[in-house]
Structures are given as structure tokens and as C-alpha cells.
Scaffold this motif. Structure first.
Motif, PDB file in Angstrom:
ATOM      1  N   UNK A  55       0.836  -1.201   0.000  1.00 51.33           N
ATOM      2  CA  UNK A  55       0.000   0.000   0.000  1.00 51.33           C
ATOM      3  C   UNK A  55       0.871   1.252   0.000  1.00 51.33           C
ATOM      4  N   UNK A  56       1.922   1.238   0.796  1.00 49.73           N
ATOM      5  CA  UNK A  56       2.821   2.393   0.855  1.00 49.73           C
ATOM      6  C   UNK A  56       3.510   2.621  -0.495  1.00 49.73           C
ATOM      7  N   UNK A  57       3.895   1.530  -1.150  1.00 49.50           N
ATOM      8  CA  UNK A  57       4.525   1.672  -2.462  1.00 49.50           C
ATOM      9  C   UNK A  57       3.547   2.250  -3.479  1.00 49.50           C
ATOM     10  N   UNK A  58       2.309   1.772  -3.432  1.00 48.18           N
ATOM     11  CA  UNK A  58       1.302   2.273  -4.374  1.00 48.18           C
ATOM     12  C   UNK A  58       1.007   3.749  -4.122  1.00 48.18           C
ATOM     13  N   UNK A  59       0.939   4.146  -2.859  1.00 45.54           N
ATOM     14  CA  UNK A  59       0.721   5.554  -2.532  1.00 45.54           C
ATOM     15  C   UNK A  59       1.814   6.417  -3.150  1.00 45.54           C
ATOM     16  N   UNK A  60       3.048   5.921  -3.079  1.00 41.79           N
ATOM     17  CA  UNK A  60       4.172   6.651  -3.651  1.00 41.79           C
ATOM     18  C   UNK A  60       4.053   6.733  -5.177  1.00 41.79           C
TER      19      UNK A  60
END
Length: 327
Positions: A55-60
Motif C-alpha cells: 500500500x505504501x509503495x502504491x501511494x508513492x
């Protein structure tokens, strides 16, 4: 069982969400598949459900692409693919940072931007060095970006002419069997250079400049005996230049000129007894600090995503002892 997290990205008002999400949410689906998450995009809000790290990677990725859109670039599937790869490989530069090194091609009022760290390094090297050698597989932008730099330099009056050269050598072909006079015989070998030029400049203007000699497209053999001042010179498909031709080309460089040499050392079409000048200069010129070598890999391929897979498949095959091109 791994814990699931729901994250949200709120885009700035006015973001071009249609381009960001892609036609029929194509870009959203690419990101979902790459990170194994579920995404919902409504207006300027994107909801992401999946493992916390993903999720954090996708947010980035979403934030990076949104910044790119706000800078005036229309987000494409290639941009999304690169943003995904950058996140997965922890690349130091974001898509936006790479695009900030865009090349202005005023003739068509467009910006041509690097789309990988190697492409960014390539452009920076061309700006800083008088001779740059770009080596790597097809589709990595070696010739296209060099052409963009040449056209940009010409339109900014940094050089007085552009000279584009290619060895007239192809697998299994001999010029004598082709119809027409010498110009007509070599023209098919030079066609890719014309294609790239017309993508940078209006056809009418390019045609006038070709007729006046401000832009010259010629076989490598035509360079012999010349000194090229105030010029931006590109040697394309240089893996098919012999040792003698490569030395001849590199020693044509005159004052206030730049030369870019491009090629793929895995695709040499010279006869077995002839040495590729592009392969040879890696050893001869490696200690010359003013000459910059830039190497590309399948990660830099900007064509259809399957081209990356094809390049990797051939590398695996040849690495296992499969039949490969002579080097």
C-alpha cells in the motif's frame, strides 16, 4: 495471515484524473496487478487495500504520477510502468525527477523526456561531454534521445548542422543487389534516421534543411576525409562499423562539435573476420576521461512491454550457451 491495510491518496483539485487513471482505468489495473492490491478511484480520491508495504509503495507511485501530471506531462502506460519498476527496485530518482531533464524540441513545441535513470545519465552525458557512446539493446532510446539533443542544439543555434551516419551493413544484404543508384541503394539503411528526424521536426522544415545541407544523412563511408566543425554528429548502428571505420569517424570531430555513437554489441552483422569498432573502442578508449560510455539494459526498453521480456529471454538463452551473435 498477513495484515491488510487501507490507504488513501487525495489528489489535488484539477488533477487530470482521466489521464492518470488511464482509459477504462487501465493504469489502475496495471498498478493493482504489479503490487497485488485492490484499488478504487473515485474523482480525486484513490483508495488502496493490501499489505502495508505494498500500500505504501502504491501511494508513492500514485503521488509520483500525479506530480508528473501537474507538471504538464500526459501520463502514459509507459510512465506508469516505469513508476512501478522504480518503486519495486527502490530507484533513487522518481519519474518526475527524471522528466525534469526533458529536452525541448521547439520545432514541434514538445518536450522529450528520459524515462529511466540510464536515459537521464545519457542526456546529462551528452550535455557535458564532446563524445558519448551509448551501448544497449534496441528500444532503449539511444538514437531517439541523441536525435532530440541534436535537433534541440541546432534549433538553439549551438551548432550549425546535424550529421547523421550509419554503416550500410545489414545481415545477409549486399548493396550491389539493390536497385537504383548509390543514393537509392543506401537510403533503406538510413530510413530509421529519417523517421526519428521527422518525429522531432515538421516534415516541410526538415526537408528544406536536408536540401540545404544543414542536416545531412549519409552512409558512414561518406565521412572519410572530412573535418566536421560546429556540428552535432550521430553514428547509429555503430556495432556494424569496422575498426578502421570507427577510428575514421571519431577522428572527424572538429571544433565546437559533439559526437554520439550508438549501437547494440549483441547484434553485429559484420563478416566473421571483421572486428566491430564499437566493441573494440570499449577497451581502447576506456581511459579517455573526456569520452563517456553509457550502458543500457532491458530495464530501459521503452517499447511495448513484451520487448523487455524478449530481450531478457534472449539474454537467458545466450547465457546458457545458446547460439548468439558474434562479438
Amino acid at each position: 495471515m498477513k495484515k491488510s491495510l487501507i490507504g488513501k491518496v487525495n489528489l489535488q483539485e484539477g488533477t487530470d484524473t482521466s489521464a492518470l487513471y488511464g482509459s477504462y482505468d487501465r493504469h489502475i489495473k496495471m498498478i493493482e496487478q504489479a503490487f497485488n492490491v485492490r484499488m478504487t478511484a473515485r474523482g480525486e480520491e484513490v483508495t488502496i487495500e493490501g499489505e502495508p508495504e505494498q500500500v505504501q509503495q502504491v501511494e508513492k507511485v500514485i503521488a509520483d504520477l500525479a506530480n508528473l501530471s501537474r507538471d504538464g506531462f500526459r501520463v502514459t502506460a509507459e510512465d506508469v510502468n516505469y513508476a512501478i519498476q522504480s518503486s519495486q527496485q527502490n530507484a533513487p530518482a522518481s519519474v518526475r525527477e527524471i522528466y525534469q531533464d526533458a529536452i525541448p524540441v521547439f520545432g514541434k513545441k514538445k518536450l522529450i523526456a528520459p524515462k529511466s535513470p540510464s536515459q537521464k545519465e545519457y542526456i546529462e552525458s551528452i550535455r557535458k561531454h564532446d563524445i558519448v557512446v551509448g551501448i544497449g539493446p534496441a528500444g532503449t532510446g539511444k538514437t531517439y534521445l541523441a536525435m532530440a539533443m541534436a535537433v534541440s542544439s541546432f534549433l538553439k543555434k549551438e551548432v550549425n548542422r546535424i550529421i547523421l551516419a550509419r554503416p550500410a551493413v545489414e545481415a545477409g544484404e549486399k548493396l550491389g543487389f539493390l536497385p537504383g543508384d548509390l543514393v537509392e541503394k543506401v537510403n533503406p539503411y538510413l530510413r530509421p534516421l529519417y523517421d526519428a528526424l521527422y518525429d522531432m521536426m515538421e516534415v516541410d522544415r526538415a526537408t528544406r534543411l536536408l536540401e540545404r545541407g544543414d542536416i545531412e544523412i549519409a552512409p558512414l563511408a561518406f565521412m572519410r576525409g572530412r573535418t566536421l566543425n560546429d556540428s552535432f554528429i550521430i553514428l547509429d548502428e555503430a556495432q556494424n562499423a569496422t575498426s578502421e571505420q570507427m577510428k575514421m569517424f571519431l577522428t572527424r570531430l572538429g571544433f565546437r562539435s559533439k559526437a554520439v555513437v550508438t549501437g547494440d554489441i549483441t547484434q553485429v552483422d559484420l563478416p566473421v573476420e571483421r572486428t566491430s569498432g564499437l566493441i573494440e573502442i570499449q577497451g581502447i578508449l576506456e581511459e579517455v576521461s573526456a569520452i563517456k560510455f553509457v550502458y543500457f539494459s532491458e530495464r530501459d526498453v521503452i517499447r511495448h512491454r513484451l520487448v523487455q521480456e524478449i530481450v531478457k529471454a534472449y539474454e537467458r538463452y545466450e547465457g546458457k550457451g545458446g547460439k548468439s551473435k558474434k562479438k
